[in-house]
Design a protein around this motif. Structure first.
Motif, PDB file in Angstrom:
ATOM      1  N   ASN A   1      71.709  81.450  66.450  1.00 10.11           N
ATOM      2  CA  ASN A   1      72.431  80.230  67.117  1.00 10.11           C
ATOM      3  C   ASN A   1      71.080  79.765  68.157  1.00 10.11           C
ATOM      4  O   ASN A   1      71.148  78.500  68.004  1.00 10.11           O
ATOM      5  CB  ASN A   1      73.511  80.499  67.861  1.00 10.11           C
ATOM      6  CG  ASN A   1      74.576  80.970  67.248  1.00 10.11           C
ATOM      7  OD1 ASN A   1      74.725  80.393  66.224  1.00 10.11           O
ATOM      8  ND2 ASN A   1      75.643  81.546  67.894  1.00 10.11           N
ATOM      9  N   LEU A   2      70.454  80.343  68.616  1.00 12.37           N
ATOM     10  CA  LEU A   2      69.242  79.921  69.470  1.00 12.37           C
ATOM     11  C   LEU A   2      68.330  79.237  68.647  1.00 12.37           C
ATOM     12  O   LEU A   2      68.048  78.031  68.895  1.00 12.37           O
ATOM     13  CB  LEU A   2      68.710  80.846  70.395  1.00 12.37           C
ATOM     14  CG  LEU A   2      67.723  80.748  71.559  1.00 12.37           C
ATOM     15  CD1 LEU A   2      67.842  81.724  72.529  1.00 12.37           C
ATOM     16  CD2 LEU A   2      66.537  80.019  71.000  1.00 12.37           C
ATOM     17  N   GLY A   3      67.910  79.824  67.683  1.00 11.38           N
ATOM     18  CA  GLY A   3      66.835  79.243  66.848  1.00 11.38           C
ATOM     19  C   GLY A   3      67.518  77.802  66.381  1.00 11.38           C
ATOM     20  O   GLY A   3      66.539  76.912  66.169  1.00 11.38           O
TER      21      GLY A   3
ATOM     22  N   THR B   1      68.033  71.859  65.808  1.00  8.66           N
ATOM     23  CA  THR B   1      68.744  70.706  65.999  1.00  8.66           C
ATOM     24  C   THR B   1      68.003  69.659  67.079  1.00  8.66           C
ATOM     25  O   THR B   1      67.994  68.563  67.078  1.00  8.66           O
ATOM     26  CB  THR B   1      70.218  70.912  66.559  1.00  8.66           C
ATOM     27  OG1 THR B   1      70.847  71.705  65.357  1.00  8.66           O
ATOM     28  CG2 THR B   1      70.963  69.801  66.712  1.00  8.66           C
ATOM     29  N   GLY B   2      67.686  70.685  68.174  1.00  7.76           N
ATOM     30  CA  GLY B   2      66.971  69.653  69.286  1.00  7.76           C
ATOM     31  C   GLY B   2      65.773  68.912  68.704  1.00  7.76           C
ATOM     32  O   GLY B   2      65.582  67.695  69.243  1.00  7.76           O
ATOM     33  N   ASP B   3      65.211  69.560  67.925  1.00  9.57           N
ATOM     34  CA  ASP B   3      63.753  68.714  67.440  1.00  9.57           C
ATOM     35  C   ASP B   3      64.314  67.574  66.702  1.00  9.57           C
ATOM     36  O   ASP B   3      63.861  66.624  66.869  1.00  9.57           O
ATOM     37  CB  ASP B   3      63.126  69.753  66.511  1.00  9.57           C
ATOM     38  CG  ASP B   3      62.012  69.122  65.854  1.00  9.57           C
ATOM     39  OD1 ASP B   3      60.719  69.172  66.368  1.00  9.57           O
ATOM     40  OD2 ASP B   3      62.226  68.501  64.729  1.00  9.57           O
ATOM     41  N   ALA B   4      65.336  67.801  65.984  1.00  9.29           N
ATOM     42  CA  ALA B   4      65.825  66.633  64.993  1.00  9.29           C
ATOM     43  C   ALA B   4      66.525  65.634  65.830  1.00  9.29           C
ATOM     44  O   ALA B   4      66.425  64.397  65.502  1.00  9.29           O
ATOM     45  CB  ALA B   4      67.101  67.323  64.143  1.00  9.29           C
TER      46      ALA B   4
ATOM     47  N   LEU C   1      75.771  71.027  77.835  1.00  6.36           N
ATOM     48  CA  LEU C   1      75.906  72.206  78.334  1.00  6.36           C
ATOM     49  C   LEU C   1      76.850  72.921  77.222  1.00  6.36           C
ATOM     50  O   LEU C   1      77.929  72.676  77.179  1.00  6.36           O
ATOM     51  CB  LEU C   1      76.482  72.471  79.819  1.00  6.36           C
ATOM     52  CG  LEU C   1      76.832  73.684  80.386  1.00  6.36           C
ATOM     53  CD1 LEU C   1      75.644  74.911  79.967  1.00  6.36           C
ATOM     54  CD2 LEU C   1      77.421  73.933  81.674  1.00  6.36           C
ATOM     55  N   THR C   2      76.386  73.995  76.735  1.00  2.00           N
ATOM     56  CA  THR C   2      77.154  74.773  75.955  1.00  2.00           C
ATOM     57  C   THR C   2      77.492  76.262  76.225  1.00  2.00           C
ATOM     58  O   THR C   2      76.191  76.839  76.722  1.00  2.00           O
ATOM     59  CB  THR C   2      76.439  75.005  74.524  1.00  2.00           C
ATOM     60  OG1 THR C   2      76.203  73.953  73.867  1.00  2.00           O
ATOM     61  CG2 THR C   2      77.307  75.800  73.405  1.00  2.00           C
ATOM     62  N   GLY C   3      78.487  76.882  76.386  1.00  2.00           N
ATOM     63  CA  GLY C   3      78.525  78.086  76.928  1.00  2.00           C
ATOM     64  C   GLY C   3      78.687  79.407  76.023  1.00  2.00           C
ATOM     65  O   GLY C   3      78.295  79.176  74.890  1.00  2.00           O
ATOM     66  N   ASN C   4      78.653  80.510  76.537  1.00  2.00           N
ATOM     67  CA  ASN C   4      78.704  81.768  75.848  1.00  2.00           C
ATOM     68  C   ASN C   4      79.574  81.678  74.751  1.00  2.00           C
ATOM     69  O   ASN C   4      80.669  81.026  74.556  1.00  2.00           O
ATOM     70  CB  ASN C   4      79.006  82.964  76.490  1.00  2.00           C
ATOM     71  CG  ASN C   4      79.329  84.009  75.950  1.00  2.00           C
ATOM     72  OD1 ASN C   4      80.398  84.252  75.422  1.00  2.00           O
ATOM     73  ND2 ASN C   4      78.208  84.787  75.915  1.00  2.00           N
ATOM     74  N   GLU C   5      78.923  82.301  73.396  1.00  2.26           N
ATOM     75  CA  GLU C   5      79.869  82.277  72.217  1.00  2.26           C
ATOM     76  C   GLU C   5      81.099  82.805  72.035  1.00  2.26           C
ATOM     77  O   GLU C   5      82.224  82.083  71.542  1.00  2.26           O
ATOM     78  CB  GLU C   5      79.113  82.991  70.957  1.00  2.26           C
ATOM     79  CG  GLU C   5      77.688  82.435  70.438  1.00  2.26           C
ATOM     80  CD  GLU C   5      76.520  82.864  71.192  1.00  2.26           C
ATOM     81  OE1 GLU C   5      76.539  83.350  72.391  1.00  2.26           O
ATOM     82  OE2 GLU C   5      75.508  83.054  70.685  1.00  2.26           O
TER      83      GLU C   5
ATOM     84  N   ALA D   1      78.715  78.080  68.086  1.00  2.00           N
ATOM     85  CA  ALA D   1      77.965  77.337  69.104  1.00  2.00           C
ATOM     86  C   ALA D   1      76.940  76.346  68.827  1.00  2.00           C
ATOM     87  O   ALA D   1      76.709  75.292  69.442  1.00  2.00           O
ATOM     88  CB  ALA D   1      77.269  78.412  70.071  1.00  2.00           C
ATOM     89  N   ALA D   2      76.231  76.459  67.602  1.00  3.06           N
ATOM     90  CA  ALA D   2      75.210  75.721  67.267  1.00  3.06           C
ATOM     91  C   ALA D   2      75.658  74.669  66.658  1.00  3.06           C
ATOM     92  O   ALA D   2      75.050  73.333  66.685  1.00  3.06           O
ATOM     93  CB  ALA D   2      74.121  76.586  66.294  1.00  3.06           C
ATOM     94  N   VAL D   3      76.789  74.753  65.920  1.00  3.74           N
ATOM     95  CA  VAL D   3      77.529  73.595  65.229  1.00  3.74           C
ATOM     96  C   VAL D   3      77.797  72.643  66.282  1.00  3.74           C
ATOM     97  O   VAL D   3      77.769  71.539  66.169  1.00  3.74           O
ATOM     98  CB  VAL D   3      78.473  74.254  64.370  1.00  3.74           C
ATOM     99  CG1 VAL D   3      79.480  73.161  64.095  1.00  3.74           C
ATOM    100  CG2 VAL D   3      78.158  74.778  62.915  1.00  3.74           C
ATOM    101  N   ALA D   4      78.513  73.226  67.373  1.00  5.69           N
ATOM    102  CA  ALA D   4      79.276  72.475  68.495  1.00  5.69           C
ATOM    103  C   ALA D   4      78.142  71.690  69.320  1.00  5.69           C
ATOM    104  O   ALA D   4      78.252  70.481  69.481  1.00  5.69           O
ATOM    105  CB  ALA D   4      80.184  73.365  69.249  1.00  5.69           C
ATOM    106  N   THR D   5      77.136  72.179  69.526  1.00  2.10           N
ATOM    107  CA  THR D   5      75.984  71.594  70.175  1.00  2.10           C
ATOM    108  C   THR D   5      75.458  70.526  69.438  1.00  2.10           C
ATOM    109  O   THR D   5      75.200  69.477  69.717  1.00  2.10           O
ATOM    110  CB  THR D   5      74.724  72.562  70.349  1.00  2.10           C
ATOM    111  OG1 THR D   5      75.445  73.834  71.386  1.00  2.10           O
ATOM    112  CG2 THR D   5      73.643  71.881  71.140  1.00  2.10           C
ATOM    113  N   ALA D   6      75.447  70.627  67.813  1.00  5.13           N
ATOM    114  CA  ALA D   6      74.685  69.768  66.920  1.00  5.13           C
ATOM    115  C   ALA D   6      75.738  68.478  66.826  1.00  5.13           C
ATOM    116  O   ALA D   6      75.212  67.098  66.901  1.00  5.13           O
ATOM    117  CB  ALA D   6      74.688  70.364  65.646  1.00  5.13           C
ATOM    118  N   VAL D   7      77.064  68.832  66.691  1.00  5.35           N
ATOM    119  CA  VAL D   7      78.085  67.578  66.787  1.00  5.35           C
ATOM    120  C   VAL D   7      78.123  66.866  67.935  1.00  5.35           C
ATOM    121  O   VAL D   7      77.864  65.463  67.845  1.00  5.35           O
ATOM    122  CB  VAL D   7      79.595  68.301  66.400  1.00  5.35           C
ATOM    123  CG1 VAL D   7      80.610  67.005  66.697  1.00  5.35           C
ATOM    124  CG2 VAL D   7      79.507  68.886  64.900  1.00  5.35           C
ATOM    125  N   MET D   8      78.000  67.420  69.260  1.00  4.99           N
ATOM    126  CA  MET D   8      77.714  66.787  70.399  1.00  4.99           C
ATOM    127  C   MET D   8      76.617  65.955  70.421  1.00  4.99           C
ATOM    128  O   MET D   8      76.513  64.799  70.903  1.00  4.99           O
ATOM    129  CB  MET D   8      77.942  67.726  71.509  1.00  4.99           C
ATOM    130  CG  MET D   8      79.267  68.352  72.133  1.00  4.99           C
ATOM    131  SD  MET D   8      80.217  67.138  72.652  1.00  4.99           S
ATOM    132  CE  MET D   8      79.116  66.316  73.871  1.00  4.99           C
TER     133      MET D   8
END
Lengths: 266, 266
Positions: A131-133, A138-141, A216-220, A249-256
Motif C-alpha cells: 500500500n505504501l509503495g 499514485t502520488g507521483d502520477a 489524510l488516509t487512516g490505518n487499513e 487504503a491505496a485505492v481510496a487514496t487514489a480515488v480521492m
C-alpha cells in the motif's frame, strides 16, 4: 573495471541481503532497490546507488552500462555477479538484472514547500508495504508534493514498498513524523486537511477542495483516530454500494487524489 | 460436536495446507479463505465452508459459533485446533481465528446478466494476486456486476487474492474466459467496452460512459495487446503528471470505475 563476485559465501552478499531486514537497514542507513526500471528512474532523479550488483549477462545492455558508469563516477562500486546471487539478494526466483544499495534519505517536514503542489498525501499508521509503495506511485502520477507518514507506519525503504512504488520513492519526498508536529506545521500556513471517513454524509465528489489539499488516509483496519478526524477541515466519504465497508487504503487514496486533481485542473 | 486436531502430523492438516498451492487447488477443486471477517462475509452470501478450522480459544465467540453451526448444519465439518496449526494452515505468524476450506465456484459467461449492473470489470493477463483481490474489493464497492478475467490470469482462488479481496470474492461473480468468447458474448447484447490506454488523447473524465460499461484493464507490465485496444468502443487515459508512465493496475481500475459510477449516478 567492475569487480566480480561469484561466491555465495562472499560476506558482501550476506551484508546486502541483510538489508531486506528492517534492523539491518536501520543500522546501516541503507536500503535495496531492484530492477532496471526503478534504478533508471532513480538515476534520472540524481540518486546513484552506493553499490550496484548487475548480471554478467546484461553487462552490454545500454541502461546497465549507464548505471555502472554513474556508480563508478560517483565513487560507488559496481559488481558483476551471477543470476543465483542476484536471486539471493532480491529474494525472488526470477531476479532482476540489477540490484542497488542506496543510502536512505529522509526529508524533514521543514524542508517541504507546501506551495510546490496542490495535492499532498498523508497516511497514518499505514501497515502494508505494498500500500505504501502504491500510494507513492499514485502520488507521483497526480503530481503530489510528497507523502507524509504519521506515527508507526511500515518502512518506506522496505524492499516491498520500494518495489510497489515502481521508482516513485525516488521522485517524490517522503516524510516520517508524528501527528502533533505535522499538525503544528500544517497550521503554520495555508492548507486544507481532508480526511477520508465512514462517519460523514459528504460525498467526496460534492466537496470543494482548495489547494494545497492534504489528503489524510487512516490505518487499513481501523481508520483514523477520532481526534485526527476532528482536526480535519473536511471529512468526506467515498460511496460504497456493496457488502464491504471500505476500500483498500491505496485505492481510496487514489480515488480521492484524482478527484482533487480534477477539481484543481478545472 | 466439533472434533479436535492438535497434532501437526494429522494428514488433514497437510492436505488443507497444500491448498496454498495452485496444483492442489486444481486437483481438489477447493480453496482456502481465512479470517472471521471474510468467512462471515461468505456466510452472509450463502457460502459455507466444507471444512472449518477454528481456534479452541475463540470457540465462545459469537461469530465463530455461527460459522460452526452453519458448517455442521450443511453437512461440513468443524474442527477445533491450536494456534500453531492455524498458523501452519495460513502461513502467517499471527494466524486468524478461523480458516475455511471452500469448494471452488466458477461462473460461466452465459450465466451473467449484463443488465444486472452498469459497471463490469474486465482484466486481461492480470499477474498479481493482490491486484486481483483489490480489484474484486473495488468491484464490490462500486456495485460491479462481476469481474471477467481474460487469458492467463493469476488464480482468483489463491490465498493472496482471497485475502486482498476482503471477502468480495464471495460477493461478486468472477468469470475466467478467453478474449474471443468474451468478445462474442459482449457483442451479442448492449455494452460499451472501454479500454485504459496510454495511446489516446481522451481524458477519462471527458468521455461519456453509457451502461453497461465494461472497463478493460491490461497486463500490469505490458498493458493490453493492440487488437484488444482496437476492439474497444472507447480508449481513455488517466492523466499522469509525474515521472512514471502508469498507475498500479488495481488503482487505475478503481479511478476509472468511480468515474463511471459518478456519471451513471448523475
Amino acid at each position: 573495471m567492475p569487480r566480480q563476485i561469484t561466491a555465495y559465501s562472499n560476506p558482501l552478499v550476506k551484508q546486502v541481503r541483510d538489508l531486506r531486514d528492517k534492523r539491518h537497514r536501520r543500522e546501516s542507513g541503507q536500503f535495496l532497490a531492484e530492477g532496471l526500471r526503478i534504478l533508471t528512474e532513480a538515476l534520472e532523479t540524481g540518486r546513484v546507488p552506493a553499490l550496484l550488483f548487475f548480471a554478467a549477462a546484461s553487462a552490454g545492455h545500454e541502461r546497465v552500462r549507464a548505471l555502472v558508469d554513474a556508480v563508478e563516477r560517483s565513487g560507488g562500486e559496481a559488481i558483476e555477479t551471477t543470476p543465483d546471487i542476484l536471486s539471493k539478494l532480491s529474494g525472488k526466483e526470477n531476479p532482476q538484472a540489477v540490484v542497488g544499495v542506496f543510502d536512505e534519505f529522509d526529508t524533514n517536514l521543514s524542508h517541504l514547500d507546501r506551495n510546490a503542489s496542490g495535492i499532498w498525501l498523508v497516511a497514518e499508521r499505514l501497515r502494508d508495504p505494498g500500500n505504501l509503495g502504491t500510494i507513492l506511485r499514485t502520488g507521483d502520477a497526480v503530481g503530489a508534493g510528497g507523502l507524509i507518514l504519521i506515527g508507526e507506519c511500515v518502512d518506506p525503504f522496505s524492499v516491498e514498498a520500494v518495489r510497489a512504488s515502481m521508482g516513485a520513492l525516488f521522485t517524490i519526498p517522503v516524510v516520517r513524523t508524528e501527528w502533533q508536529p505535522f499538525l503544528d506545521w500544517l497550521r503554520a500556513g495555508p492548507g486544507q486537511l481532508v480526511g477520508l471517513s465512514l462517519d460523514t454524509d459528504i460525498d467526496y465528489r460534492s466537496a470543494a477542495y482548495r489547494g494545497p489539499t492534504f489528503l489524510l488516509t487512516g490505518n487499513e483496519a481501523q481508520g483514523m483516530p477520532a481526534d485526527y478526524a476532528a482536526a480535519c477541515d473536511l471529512l468526506v466519504k467515498i460511496p460504497m454500494l456493496g457488502k464491504a465497508d471500505s476500500l483498500n487504503a491505496a485505492v481510496a487514496t487514489a480515488v480521492m487524489a484524482y478527484e482533487v486533481l480534477a477539481q484543481h485542473r478545472r
